[in-house]
Design an enzyme around this catalytic site. Structure first.
Site, PDB file in Angstrom:
ATOM      1  N   CYS A   2       0.954  -1.177  -0.360  1.00  0.00           N
ATOM      2  CA  CYS A   2       0.346   0.173   0.047  1.00  0.00           C
ATOM      3  C   CYS A   2       0.831   1.384  -0.403  1.00  0.00           C
ATOM      4  O   CYS A   2       2.126   1.624   0.585  1.00  0.00           O
ATOM      5  CB  CYS A   2      -0.939  -0.080   1.358  1.00  0.00           C
TER       6      CYS A   2
HETATM    7  N1  GLN Z   1      -1.673  -6.911   4.864  1.00  0.00           N
HETATM    8  C1  GLN Z   1      -1.934  -5.850   4.101  1.00  0.00           C
HETATM    9  C2  GLN Z   1      -3.590  -5.854   3.851  1.00  0.00           C
HETATM   10  O1  GLN Z   1      -3.292  -6.945   2.577  1.00  0.00           O
HETATM   11  C3  GLN Z   1      -1.289  -3.945   4.315  1.00  0.00           C
HETATM   12  C4  GLN Z   1      -1.320  -4.428   2.084  1.00  0.00           C
HETATM   13  C5  GLN Z   1      -0.258  -3.647   1.653  1.00  0.00           C
HETATM   14  O2  GLN Z   1       0.593  -2.961   2.632  1.00  0.00           O
HETATM   15  N2  GLN Z   1       0.215  -3.431   0.751  1.00  0.00           N
HETATM   16  O3  GLN Z   1      -4.094  -5.083   3.849  1.00  0.00           O
END
Ligand code: GLN
Length: 249
Positions: A2
């Site tokens: 993210c």
């Molecule tokens: N692991 C978290 C999720 O799936 C955050 C993912 C991310 O940082 N891409 O929501």
């Protein structure tokens, strides 16, 4: 993984963070430049929350669609002005659901929270940590994801009155210990201070005379952007930046 950002300063339209700059959050969603550790696009949801004038409790708008496909958001973002904003776009970790409620920001009262990264060995690695939480918190997690559990762990400390920077550092340390190799870029604000960590992912900060913007990637080029080194805790207000190494791995 993210991308997220948080802003404090003179009121500006949400579009000045989400859409207008050359590398605004919406651009970071489909063309990120510094995705460490996997993932190429952040299309599994988005969220933005802002504090209305003289309010201490933010308003949140989030959804499970790519930020660039929400038909209401551009006009909403252009018309909504705020002095404090936290926003995120999501790339779901494999195995985690794509739902509105899995998109950051997570919130309670005046707090807003986002996580960029992954908890290794989820969920087994952190089951013991989770078991220390009140059962009701586990039954009401926003979503069955690592990020929602991180929020519940951090929120538990905030509710207990732990100072926010300490609460963020302790949560990061606990999870790093239980789940080595986790990527834990956390971002927390109450509308007056931004607290963020760098564990495995990019983060930059731009501090001006009366404003501060913390963002996974700079929203535009410019020498005023500083990269936050890995393994650090950044506490930022418009007046002051404090960077310190995270204590435990
Ligand atoms: N692991 C978290 C999720 O799936 C955050 C993912 C991310 O940082 N891409 O929501």
């Amino acid at each position: 993984m993210c991308r997220h950002l948080a802003y404090l300063g003179p009121p500006l339209p949400l579009s000045a963070l989400l859409f207008d700059p050359p590398h605004a959050l919406a651009k970071q969603a489909w063309a990120p430049q510094d995705m460490r550790g996997g993932g190429t696009i952040n299309a599994d949801g988005f969220g933005v929350a802002w504090y209305p004038p003289s309010a201490t409790v933010p308003i949140r708008y989030r959804g499970a669609m790519p930020i660039w496909t929400d038909p209401a958001l551009p006009a909403l973002a252009a018309a909504t002005t705020s002095r404090a904003v936290l926003a995120a776009v999501r790339s779901a970790t494999v195995g985690m659901p794509v739902t509105d409620t899995a998109a950051a920001p997570f919130t309670e009262g005046r707090w807003l929270f986002s996580h960029n990264g992954v908890v290794r060995g989820w969920p087994g690695s952190v089951a013991k940590l989770a078991s220390r939480l009140p059962t009701e918190d586990l039954l009401t997690l926003d979503a069955p994801t690592d990020s929602a559990l991180l929020w519940a762990l951090l929120r538990d400390r905030l509710r207990a009155g732990t100072p926010p920077a300490e609460a963020v550092a302790e949560t990061t340390a606990d999870v790093s210990l239980a789940a080595p190799g986790s990527r834990l870029n956390l971002l927390l604000t109450d509308g007056t201070t931004i607290i963020s960590t760098t564990v495995g992912h990019a983060l930059s900060v731009r501090a001006g005379a009366d404003a501060v913007l913390v963002s996974s990637e700079p929203v535009e080029s410019g020498r005023e952007w500083q990269a936050v080194p890995d393994g650090h805790l950044l506490v930022a207000t418009p007046m002051h930046l404090h960077l310190s190494p995270l204590g435990r791995p």
